[in-house]
Design an enzyme around this catalytic site. Structure first.
Site, PDB file in Angstrom:
ATOM      1  N   ILE A  14       0.879  -1.164   0.000  1.00 22.33           N
ATOM      2  CA  ILE A  14       0.000   0.000   0.000  1.00 22.33           C
ATOM      3  C   ILE A  14       0.916   1.214   0.000  1.00 22.33           C
ATOM      4  O   ILE A  14       1.735   1.380   0.904  1.00 22.33           O
ATOM      5  CB  ILE A  14      -1.006   0.010   1.177  1.00 22.33           C
ATOM      6  CG1 ILE A  14      -1.972   1.196   1.062  1.00 22.33           C
ATOM      7  CG2 ILE A  14      -0.305  -0.056   2.515  1.00 22.33           C
ATOM      8  CD1 ILE A  14      -3.160   1.122   2.002  1.00 22.33           C
ATOM      9  N   TYR A  15       0.851   1.988  -1.061  1.00 21.39           N
ATOM     10  CA  TYR A  15       1.743   3.138  -1.219  1.00 21.39           C
ATOM     11  C   TYR A  15       0.966   4.347  -1.698  1.00 21.39           C
ATOM     12  O   TYR A  15       0.142   4.247  -2.603  1.00 21.39           O
ATOM     13  CB  TYR A  15       2.856   2.840  -2.236  1.00 21.39           C
ATOM     14  CG  TYR A  15       3.887   1.871  -1.712  1.00 21.39           C
ATOM     15  CD1 TYR A  15       4.935   2.311  -0.906  1.00 21.39           C
ATOM     16  CD2 TYR A  15       3.803   0.515  -2.006  1.00 21.39           C
ATOM     17  CE1 TYR A  15       5.873   1.417  -0.405  1.00 21.39           C
ATOM     18  CE2 TYR A  15       4.739  -0.386  -1.510  1.00 21.39           C
ATOM     19  CZ  TYR A  15       5.762   0.071  -0.710  1.00 21.39           C
ATOM     20  OH  TYR A  15       6.691  -0.810  -0.216  1.00 21.39           O
ATOM     21  N   ILE A  16       1.267   5.471  -1.086  1.00 15.71           N
ATOM     22  CA  ILE A  16       0.747   6.768  -1.498  1.00 15.71           C
ATOM     23  C   ILE A  16       1.942   7.581  -2.004  1.00 15.71           C
ATOM     24  O   ILE A  16       2.995   7.609  -1.360  1.00 15.71           O
ATOM     25  CB  ILE A  16       0.066   7.515  -0.318  1.00 15.71           C
ATOM     26  CG1 ILE A  16      -1.083   6.684   0.269  1.00 15.71           C
ATOM     27  CG2 ILE A  16      -0.398   8.908  -0.743  1.00 15.71           C
ATOM     28  CD1 ILE A  16      -2.270   6.487  -0.634  1.00 15.71           C
TER      29      ILE A  16
ATOM     30  N   LEU B 135      -4.710  10.257   3.577  1.00 15.41           N
ATOM     31  CA  LEU B 135      -5.155   9.475   2.422  1.00 15.41           C
ATOM     32  C   LEU B 135      -4.799   7.994   2.593  1.00 15.41           C
ATOM     33  O   LEU B 135      -5.553   7.122   2.155  1.00 15.41           O
ATOM     34  CB  LEU B 135      -4.559  10.042   1.136  1.00 15.41           C
ATOM     35  CG  LEU B 135      -4.925  11.512   0.864  1.00 15.41           C
ATOM     36  CD1 LEU B 135      -4.204  12.027  -0.369  1.00 15.41           C
ATOM     37  CD2 LEU B 135      -6.420  11.686   0.734  1.00 15.41           C
ATOM     38  N   GLY B 136      -3.675   7.720   3.235  1.00 10.05           N
ATOM     39  CA  GLY B 136      -3.308   6.336   3.535  1.00 10.05           C
ATOM     40  C   GLY B 136      -4.328   5.695   4.457  1.00 10.05           C
ATOM     41  O   GLY B 136      -4.679   4.528   4.303  1.00 10.05           O
TER      42      GLY B 136
ATOM     43  N   ASN C  65      10.988   0.684   9.374  1.00  8.23           N
ATOM     44  CA  ASN C  65       9.992   1.627   8.871  1.00  8.23           C
ATOM     45  C   ASN C  65       9.035   1.978  10.018  1.00  8.23           C
ATOM     46  O   ASN C  65       7.880   1.564  10.056  1.00  8.23           O
ATOM     47  CB  ASN C  65       9.242   1.026   7.680  1.00  8.23           C
ATOM     48  CG  ASN C  65       8.409   2.037   6.950  1.00  8.23           C
ATOM     49  OD1 ASN C  65       8.205   3.155   7.413  1.00  8.23           O
ATOM     50  ND2 ASN C  65       7.899   1.636   5.802  1.00  8.23           N
TER      51      ASN C  65
ATOM     52  N   TYR D  54       0.155   1.333  11.317  1.00 14.05           N
ATOM     53  CA  TYR D  54      -0.602   0.093  11.411  1.00 14.05           C
ATOM     54  C   TYR D  54      -1.055  -0.176  12.846  1.00 14.05           C
ATOM     55  O   TYR D  54      -2.182  -0.633  13.065  1.00 14.05           O
ATOM     56  CB  TYR D  54       0.199  -1.083  10.843  1.00 14.05           C
ATOM     57  CG  TYR D  54       0.397  -0.973   9.355  1.00 14.05           C
ATOM     58  CD1 TYR D  54      -0.691  -0.872   8.493  1.00 14.05           C
ATOM     59  CD2 TYR D  54       1.673  -0.941   8.803  1.00 14.05           C
ATOM     60  CE1 TYR D  54      -0.523  -0.750   7.120  1.00 14.05           C
ATOM     61  CE2 TYR D  54       1.843  -0.826   7.429  1.00 14.05           C
ATOM     62  CZ  TYR D  54       0.751  -0.730   6.600  1.00 14.05           C
ATOM     63  OH  TYR D  54       0.914  -0.608   5.250  1.00 14.05           O
TER      64      TYR D  54
END
Length: 171
Positions: A96-98, A107-108, A135, A142
């Site tokens: 999942i990348y913005i 937005l994420g 990270n 999360y």
């Protein structure tokens, strides 16, 4: 902010490969050995690799749009397409990348809520993912959304063995 989601198909492979490469480079290039990283990128996000992943019926790629602008993407894996657990009752959020310019605008969070909604519609009991142990921003993201660490696994960028946290959220 209302986002739109579009399932990717074969005609999207060039755009998918490009956004996959760009977002991964933005996220991780500076923290990795340049040679290992370049070799990894050239294989992992090549047209051929992306096409093969896109054609796997148990993998699902979605573009994320803000109005008509492509701002990210995500990938879900079911059944044997999952990199680890491969259980029918679970689904893997592999990516999942913005795009960097759109980060920090919740937005994420909105994209993750869509992912969770999709998993529930598929009658999954849980969703899981792997996130690089270094990270920390992603780990906190999360955790804020109810994911908990349940294990680790190795992840290779070229010859560099790294450790991913495996995180899970019950649905």
């Amino acid at each position: 902010m209302k986002l739109n989601f579009q399932k990717c198909c074969e005609k999207d492979v060039k755009v998918l490969s490009k956004i996959s490469r760009e977002t991964f480079i933005d996220a991780f290039e500076k923290q990795n050995n340049p040679t290992d990283f370049k070799n990894y990128i050239s294989k992992a996000f090549s047209f051929e690799t992306m096409y093969k992943e896109l054609c796997n019926t148990a993998s699902h790629f979605f573009f994320i749009y803000k109005e008509k602008e492509l701002i990210g993407y995500f990938k879900l894996n079911e059944f044997d397409a999952q990199t680890e657990l491969k259980e029918k009752k679970g689904i893997e959020l592999e990516r999942i990348y913005i795009i960097r310019e759109h980060q920090g605008k919740s937005l994420g969070r909105e994209a993750l809520l869509k992912v969770l909604e999709m998993a529930i519609k598929k009658d999954k009991e849980y969703i899981w993912l792997g996130v690089w142990e270094r990270n920390l921003d992603a780990i906190r993201f999360y955790q804020r959304h109810g994911f908990v660490k349940f294990d680790t696994h190795p992840y290779y960028i070229g010859s560099d063995k790294q450790t991913d946290w495996l995180m899970r959220k019950e649905l």
